[in-house]
Structure formats: structure tokens, C-alpha cells
Design a protein around this motif. Structure first.
Motif, mmCIF file in Angstrom:
data_model
loop_
_atom_site.group_PDB
_atom_site.id
_atom_site.type_symbol
_atom_site.label_atom_id
_atom_site.label_comp_id
_atom_site.label_asym_id
_atom_site.label_seq_id
_atom_site.Cartn_x
_atom_site.Cartn_y
_atom_site.Cartn_z
ATOM 1 N N LEU A 15 -14.988 -2.096 6.295
ATOM 2 C CA LEU A 15 -13.800 -1.934 7.132
ATOM 3 C C LEU A 15 -12.898 -3.164 7.053
ATOM 4 O O LEU A 15 -11.671 -3.044 7.086
ATOM 5 C CB LEU A 15 -14.208 -1.656 8.577
ATOM 6 N N LYS A 16 -13.501 -4.339 6.936
ATOM 7 C CA LYS A 16 -12.709 -5.567 6.815
ATOM 8 C C LYS A 16 -11.898 -5.553 5.523
ATOM 9 O O LYS A 16 -10.702 -5.876 5.521
ATOM 10 C CB LYS A 16 -13.624 -6.793 6.834
ATOM 11 N N GLU A 17 -12.537 -5.186 4.407
ATOM 12 C CA GLU A 17 -11.829 -5.122 3.128
ATOM 13 C C GLU A 17 -10.716 -4.086 3.176
ATOM 14 O O GLU A 17 -9.617 -4.316 2.665
ATOM 15 C CB GLU A 17 -12.810 -4.787 1.994
ATOM 16 N N MET A 18 -10.999 -2.948 3.816
ATOM 17 C CA MET A 18 -9.987 -1.902 3.932
ATOM 18 C C MET A 18 -8.808 -2.360 4.787
ATOM 19 O O MET A 18 -7.646 -2.081 4.471
ATOM 20 C CB MET A 18 -10.610 -0.639 4.555
ATOM 21 N N LYS A 19 -9.109 -3.079 5.856
ATOM 22 C CA LYS A 19 -8.048 -3.565 6.740
ATOM 23 C C LYS A 19 -7.147 -4.563 6.014
ATOM 24 O O LYS A 19 -5.925 -4.546 6.189
ATOM 25 C CB LYS A 19 -8.666 -4.232 7.972
ATOM 26 N N ASP A 20 -7.748 -5.416 5.200
ATOM 27 C CA ASP A 20 -6.990 -6.459 4.520
ATOM 28 C C ASP A 20 -6.236 -5.959 3.288
ATOM 29 O O ASP A 20 -5.347 -6.636 2.782
ATOM 30 C CB ASP A 20 -7.924 -7.598 4.098
ATOM 31 N N ALA A 21 -6.618 -4.778 2.801
ATOM 32 C CA ALA A 21 -6.030 -4.269 1.560
ATOM 33 C C ALA A 21 -4.683 -3.592 1.812
ATOM 34 O O ALA A 21 -4.428 -3.025 2.874
ATOM 35 C CB ALA A 21 -6.979 -3.283 0.902
ATOM 36 N N ASN A 22 -3.821 -3.654 0.810
ATOM 37 C CA ASN A 22 -2.528 -2.974 0.890
ATOM 38 C C ASN A 22 -2.543 -1.643 0.133
ATOM 39 O O ASN A 22 -1.573 -0.894 0.181
ATOM 40 C CB ASN A 22 -1.422 -3.859 0.308
ATOM 41 N N THR A 23 -3.625 -1.393 -0.580
ATOM 42 C CA THR A 23 -3.747 -0.177 -1.385
ATOM 43 C C THR A 23 -5.117 0.440 -1.150
ATOM 44 O O THR A 23 -6.037 -0.223 -0.657
ATOM 45 C CB THR A 23 -3.592 -0.495 -2.886
ATOM 46 N N PRO A 24 -5.293 1.713 -1.518
ATOM 47 C CA PRO A 24 -6.608 2.345 -1.403
ATOM 48 C C PRO A 24 -7.643 1.610 -2.253
ATOM 49 O O PRO A 24 -7.329 1.103 -3.338
ATOM 50 C CB PRO A 24 -6.366 3.763 -1.930
ATOM 51 N N LEU A 25 -8.886 1.550 -1.780
ATOM 52 C CA LEU A 25 -9.967 0.867 -2.477
ATOM 53 C C LEU A 25 -11.046 1.863 -2.871
ATOM 54 O O LEU A 25 -11.370 2.774 -2.112
ATOM 55 C CB LEU A 25 -10.580 -0.226 -1.594
ATOM 56 N N GLY A 26 -11.612 1.662 -4.067
ATOM 57 C CA GLY A 26 -12.666 2.523 -4.556
ATOM 58 C C GLY A 26 -14.030 1.863 -4.471
ATOM 59 O O GLY A 26 -14.155 0.665 -4.182
ATOM 60 N N ALA A 27 -15.077 2.635 -4.766
ATOM 61 C CA ALA A 27 -16.450 2.146 -4.643
ATOM 62 C C ALA A 27 -16.736 1.000 -5.605
ATOM 63 O O ALA A 27 -17.429 0.045 -5.254
ATOM 64 C CB ALA A 27 -17.431 3.299 -4.884
ATOM 65 N N GLY A 28 -16.192 1.071 -6.819
ATOM 66 C CA GLY A 28 -16.441 0.028 -7.801
ATOM 67 C C GLY A 28 -15.887 -1.316 -7.367
ATOM 68 O O GLY A 28 -16.572 -2.345 -7.447
#
Length: 242
Positions: A15-28
Motif C-alpha cells: 500500500l505504501k508503494e501504491m500510495k507513493d506511485a504516480n502510475t499503476p504498479l505490477g507484481a514484477g
């Protein structure tokens, strides 16, 4: 398989990585990022975690691009971040041999909230009819003591919280509570802060916690105690976390 603590850490980090990201993130991408944080997990494991978080409404899938965090996910992240700070403060308490010197008031308040949330949870599980009557008697006195001097009210407020710790029937919580040093002077500070910020008497929050204990609902009792202490601690000077 990850243990519960590791699952919580994984959820927090995703959730932290998702919050900080500006784009969608994948599993890899997440696997590589988490590996750099010292969390070893396969891409398939990340995929399972993402599906679970999506099922809970914390993430939303954006086609083949990956996932983004939702509003519910942001709320959940804030809760996990708060619990992380609480756990860090409790570790300090558990390892502290002498007086609580060198630590901020906010750290002590965070620790107190953690202790009393757990006490309310355990009290809801263990409270007898006699225990509940003692809490009711304390609150009944608070109704008549609202207009009295702060010393009287602080004594009653301390009695309510101390009795809750006793009812939890977890001796270490009582020892930690005393270690933090919840004195009458502290209670006067909490009450003064609360009265400056809110129109309703402090006893209203106590009554809500008591009602959850009477229903033997531990989750609700813990939530209401945390909410009650959050209100009291959140002063106009934003002392929290400073």
C-alpha cells in the motif's frame, strides 16, 4: 507461507508503494522493490497479495498496466502507518529500564493508546456483571461531577481507565500502564485538552466504551477506546507525532 506479522508488513509495504506511485504498479516491479526493502517473496506471492487487497477494496486493477490504490486503500494505509508507530513506541517501552527520559509526550501518548485499546478489547471478553457495575458506578459519578472542580473529575477519569485495565485481567498491561505513569496530573491535562476541543463531556466517550464491553464486543470496544483517546490527544497544537 507468511506469518501474520509478515502479512501485515507485506500489506503495509504494498500500500505504501501504491500510495507513493504516480502510475499503476505490477507484481514484477513490486517484487523487486520489496526485495530491496528486505522482504523476499515470489512474484506469484505478490500476485496473491494483490488479489486479496483488490478483493478488500484497497486496490483497483487498471487492465494489464497493474494496480492503483483506492480511497479505502489510503485509509487502510493510514491505519497501518499509525499501528507501525504505535508498535515502535511499545518496543521502546518494553526495552526501557529506567524512567521515560528522552522521549516525547507524543510517544508516551501513542503507547498509552495502544495499551488501553488492548485493555478494552480484553475487558470486553472477560468482564463479569460485577465488573460492568463498577464501571457504571464510576460513570454515574461523572454525570454529577461534570460541574465540579477538575481534580474531582480527573480522579474519576483515572478510576475509569484504571478499572478497565484491571478488568482486562492481563497483569502485564497493568505494569506497563503504571510504567507510562498515568497520574492525576496527566488526566487533568487530557481533560483540559478535550474540553477545549469538544462540546460533549468526556463521560460520553466512556459510556460508548462501556456499552461495547456490556455487549462483549471486543473489536468495537478497542475501536471506541482508540477513538476516545485520539480525540483527547489531538490538541490544537498538533502535539501528536511531534
Amino acid at each position: 507461507m507468511l506469518e501474520n506479522g509478515e502479512n501485515n508488513l507485506l500489506e503495509y509495504q504494498i500500500l505504501k508503494e501504491m500510495k507513493d506511485a504516480n502510475t499503476p504498479l505490477g507484481a514484477g516491479f513490486l517484487r523487486e522493490t520489496l526485495e530491496s526493502e528486505g522482504i523476499g517473496i515470489s512474484e506469484a506471492g505478490i500476485g496473491r497479495a494483490l488479489r486479496q487487497l483488490r478483493k478488500l477494496g484497497y486496490l483497483e486493477r487498471k487492465g494489464f498496466q497493474g494496480h492503483v490504490i483506492t480511497e479505502s486503500g489510503l485509509v487502510k494505509y493510514a491505519e497501518l502507518e499509525e499501528m507501525r508507530k504505535i508498535n515502535e513506541s511499545l518496543k521502546i517501552l518494553m526495552n526501557q529500564a529506567g524512567p521515560l527520559k528522552g522521549y516525547s509526550l507524543a510517544e508516551v501518548l501513542i503507547a498509552r493508546r495502544a495499551l488501553e485499546r488492548e485493555a478494552a478489547y480484553q475487558a470486553a471478553l472477560n468482564a463479569t456483571d460485577g465488573d460492568i457495575k463498577r464501571l457504571e458506578d464510576i460513570i454515574r459519578q461523572q454525570v454529577t461531577d461534570d460541574v465540579r472542580k477538575d481534580d474531582d473529575y480527573a480522579n474519576l477519569s483515572t478510576s475509569f481507565h484504571s478499572e478497565l485495565i484491571n478488568i482486562s485481567r492481563v497483569p502485564i498491561l497493568k505494569h506497563l500502564y503504571e510504567f507510562v505513569g498515568i497520574s492525576i496530573q496527566w488526566q487533568k491535562y487530557f481533560i483540559g485538552t478535550f474540553n477545549r476541543l469538544y462540546d460533549k463531556p468526556l463521560k460520553v466517550s466512556h459510556e460508548k466504551v462501556l456499552n461495547a464491553i456490556k455487549k462483549h464486543d471486543p473489536e468495537e470496544a478497542a475501536r471506541l477506546m482508540g477513538e476516545h483517546l485520539s480525540y483527547v490527544f489531538d490538541s490544537e497544537n498538533n502535539i501528536y507525532y511531534k
